[in-house]
Write an enzyme that holds these catalytic residues in place. Structure first.
Site, PDB file in Angstrom:
ATOM      1  N   LYS A  22     -33.701 -22.196 -12.601  1.00 25.71           N
ATOM      2  CA  LYS A  22     -34.265 -21.694 -10.794  1.00 25.71           C
ATOM      3  C   LYS A  22     -33.701 -20.177 -10.534  1.00 25.71           C
ATOM      4  CE  LYS A  22     -33.792 -24.141  -6.808  1.00 25.71           C
ATOM      5  NZ  LYS A  22     -32.805 -23.500  -6.015  1.00 25.71           N
ATOM      6  N   ASN A  23     -32.327 -20.534 -10.932  1.00 20.30           N
ATOM      7  CA  ASN A  23     -31.338 -20.409 -10.081  1.00 20.30           C
ATOM      8  C   ASN A  23     -30.705 -19.067 -10.462  1.00 20.30           C
ATOM      9  OD1 ASN A  23     -31.637 -21.855  -8.049  1.00 20.30           O
ATOM     10  ND2 ASN A  23     -29.465 -22.482  -8.272  1.00 20.30           N
ATOM     11  N   ARG A  93     -34.112 -20.134   1.769  1.00 17.91           N
ATOM     12  CA  ARG A  93     -33.011 -19.718   2.013  1.00 17.91           C
ATOM     13  C   ARG A  93     -33.097 -18.960   0.465  1.00 17.91           C
ATOM     14  NH1 ARG A  93     -28.959 -19.601   1.206  1.00 17.91           N
ATOM     15  NH2 ARG A  93     -27.962 -19.534   2.881  1.00 17.91           N
ATOM     16  N   CYS A 117     -29.561 -25.770   5.874  1.00 18.99           N
ATOM     17  CA  CYS A 117     -30.987 -26.529   5.640  1.00 18.99           C
ATOM     18  C   CYS A 117     -29.948 -27.975   5.510  1.00 18.99           C
ATOM     19  CB  CYS A 117     -31.007 -26.139   3.910  1.00 18.99           C
ATOM     20  SG  CYS A 117     -29.375 -25.717   2.623  1.00 18.99           S
ATOM     21  N   ARG A 122     -25.050 -22.546   6.034  1.00 21.99           N
ATOM     22  CA  ARG A 122     -25.552 -21.582   5.270  1.00 21.99           C
ATOM     23  C   ARG A 122     -25.315 -20.778   5.539  1.00 21.99           C
ATOM     24  NH1 ARG A 122     -28.014 -24.050   1.079  1.00 21.99           N
ATOM     25  NH2 ARG A 122     -27.846 -22.855  -1.165  1.00 21.99           N
ATOM     26  N   ASP A 306     -24.344 -28.708  -7.801  1.00 17.87           N
ATOM     27  CA  ASP A 306     -25.472 -28.503  -8.024  1.00 17.87           C
ATOM     28  C   ASP A 306     -25.463 -29.898  -9.259  1.00 17.87           C
ATOM     29  OD1 ASP A 306     -26.137 -25.305  -8.088  1.00 17.87           O
ATOM     30  OD2 ASP A 306     -25.795 -27.116  -6.238  1.00 17.87           O
ATOM     31  N   ILE A 328     -17.542 -27.225  -1.958  1.00 13.70           N
ATOM     32  CA  ILE A 328     -18.482 -26.666  -1.997  1.00 13.70           C
ATOM     33  C   ILE A 328     -19.293 -26.014  -0.729  1.00 13.70           C
ATOM     34  CG2 ILE A 328     -20.131 -24.497  -2.630  1.00 13.70           C
ATOM     35  CD1 ILE A 328     -17.785 -24.579  -4.387  1.00 13.70           C
ATOM     36  N   ARG A 398     -38.716 -28.640  -5.808  1.00 16.56           N
ATOM     37  CA  ARG A 398     -38.790 -26.792  -5.453  1.00 16.56           C
ATOM     38  C   ARG A 398     -37.980 -26.746  -6.674  1.00 16.56           C
ATOM     39  NH1 ARG A 398     -34.793 -25.815  -0.691  1.00 16.56           N
ATOM     40  NH2 ARG A 398     -34.979 -23.825  -1.724  1.00 16.56           N
TER      41      ARG A 398
END
Ligand code: EPZ
Length: 419
Positions: A22-23, A93, A117, A122, A306, A328, A398
């Site tokens: 995804k990223n 975002r 979020c 963020r 993550d 983070i 997502r």
């Protein structure tokens, strides 16, 4: 809304194939705005977030279609709008990633300021500061970040924190800027290298790939290119942790073992057997004792934030106490309250969670609060005795495609239902 019903305690066995990241897919999709012509992207995962990005691109004038084999063809001949609507940006975002390419292509970008979020405020100050250094004038107008630039000019951009999407935005703004841009303290995640490879295929001049200093020599124009999205290292890590939690033997295919150095090391220390080939990772846990291991999230190649929530789910069952420190994001322990409902013994002390292991998790109704927290609840639910019901599944959708299907194929008992 959907919910997931998991009957825990079924060991996993067999092969799971992971999708594209995804990223990585999100910046590659945004990069198509940079050049006219037809771009070809392969291994783009079909997720809520990638569908949102495609809607954004359509709004700017990009047309696209997906082949039966999943290949995406995107034509960016006509990019004649520069506004990203609040309606779309509030759902993702990462929409902020269109700022750099729109300013490069049109000299104008108007993006609704992304809200915070669940996991943190963020902010996007590093993005706007870097783009301003390249010659963009920004106004905040009715909640929109409105940027204008005649022609961007190369400069040095230094990141206080190696921001992943910040680095990606500045790269996409610098590729057609006048002169040379140096990006210092750049993020080094594999997704950045994936974007660099696509931009170079489009004709960009970028050096320093995989390092924290990137040099971009601006060119006058770019052309459409073909790019392949790298495997999703976070989906891979999630399956590794699921197999470690419930036991069994799983081979994760189409992945990139080299993208998970920290998790692999921590699972070795926890007593999990791991081997790998060029594009697969084998995870085995057959009755071996699970040892508590401390983790501190860091920028790549450190332990990925993550995977923090999913790792915590595993540590609730380990022998001993582990300390999990999140460096983070300021609020990435939303999964703790839900894991406690399954019987976990966790207390939070500032940025650290103290996980007292040896918990025998029992199924319960729990609620997803954010993308990776929902993955953590899946890992825990697979290992818990009895039935776990996870509501608000849109968070999970997502970033994971057909998760229940992939898990059932290796022996899990998981089904999706309407809430
Ligand atoms: C990317 O987010 C990922 N998202 C996140 O994945 C991931 O958790 C994060 O990188 C860290 O690895 C995408 O790539 C689409 P950052 P990003 O900028 O770029 C602060 C998931 O679950 N910061 O590297 O937004 C920020 O608050 C998602 O797939 C500023 O202060 O993260 C954070 O504390 C979640 N100002 C730190 O820097 C800025 O302008 C790192 O954030 C930008 C960031």
């Amino acid at each position: 809304m959907d919910k997931l019903i998991i009957e825990g305690g079924h060991r996993l066995s067999g092969e799971i194939r992971v999708d594209g990241a995804k990223n990585a897919a999100l910046p590659l999709l945004a990069a198509t705005l940079l050049a006219p012509g037809t771009h070809c992207l392969v291994n783009v995962p079909d997720l809520r977030d990638t569908r949102t990005m495609l809607k954004l691109l359509e709004g700017f004038g990009v047309s696209w279609h997906r082949d039966d084999d999943g290949t995406l063809w995107l034509n960016a001949d006509t990019v004649d709008n520069f506004e990203a609507s609040y309606e779309l940006v509030k759902t993702m975002r990462a929409s902020v990633l269109v700022l750099g390419p729109l300013l490069s292509r049109l000299g104008r970008a108007r993006v609704s300021l992304p809200g915070g979020c669940a996991i943190g405020a963020r902010p996007i100050n590093f993005h706007t500061a870097g783009l301003a250094a390249l010659g963009t004038e920004f106004f905040l107008d009715e909640g929109y970040v409105d940027g204008r630039a005649q022609r961007l000019s190369g400069t040095t951009v230094y990141f206080d924190i190696p921001s992943v999407t910040g680095t990606e935005n500045i790269l996409m703004a610098a590729v057609m800027a006048r002169g040379t841009t140096l990006i210092k303290n750049a993020a080094r995640e594999p997704e950045i290298a994936n974007l660099i490879d696509m931009l170079v295929n489009m004709g960009a001049k970028i050096s320093g790939r995989d390092s924290d200093i990137l040099e971009v020599v601006g060119v006058d124009e770019l052309s459409a290119a073909r790019a392949a999205v790298i495997p999703d290292r976070i989906e891979t890590g999630t399956f590794m942790l699921a197999a470690a939690a419930v036991g069994g033997e799983v081979k994760i295919m189409d992945c990139c073992p080299g993208h998970l150095p920290a998790l692999t090391e921590k699972l070795h220390l926890a007593g999990i057997d791991i081997d790998h080939g060029d594009d697969w990772i084998g995870v085995r846990r057959n009755g071996s004792e699970l040892k508590a291991v401390d983790v501190k999230t860091m920028p790549y190649p450190g332990f990925p934030t993550d995977l923090q929530a999913q790792f915590m789910a595993l540590m609730t069952m380990a022998r001993g106490t582990s300390i999990i420190t999140e460096t983070i994001f300021e609020n990435r322990f939303m999964h703790v309250a839900e894991l406690r409902r399954l019987g976990a013994d966790i207390s939070i002390d500032g940025h650290s969670a103290v996980v007292r292991g040896n918990s025998n998790l029992h199924g319960a109704h729990v609620m997803a609060t954010d993308l990776r927290a929902s993955a953590s609840l899946v890992v825990a639910g697979l290992a818990a005795s009895g039935i776990t019901e996870i509501s608000r599944l849109y968070h999970l959708d997502r970033g994971y495609s057909r998760l229940e299907e992939k898990l059932c194929r290796v022996g899990a008992k998981v089904r999706r239902e309407r809430e």
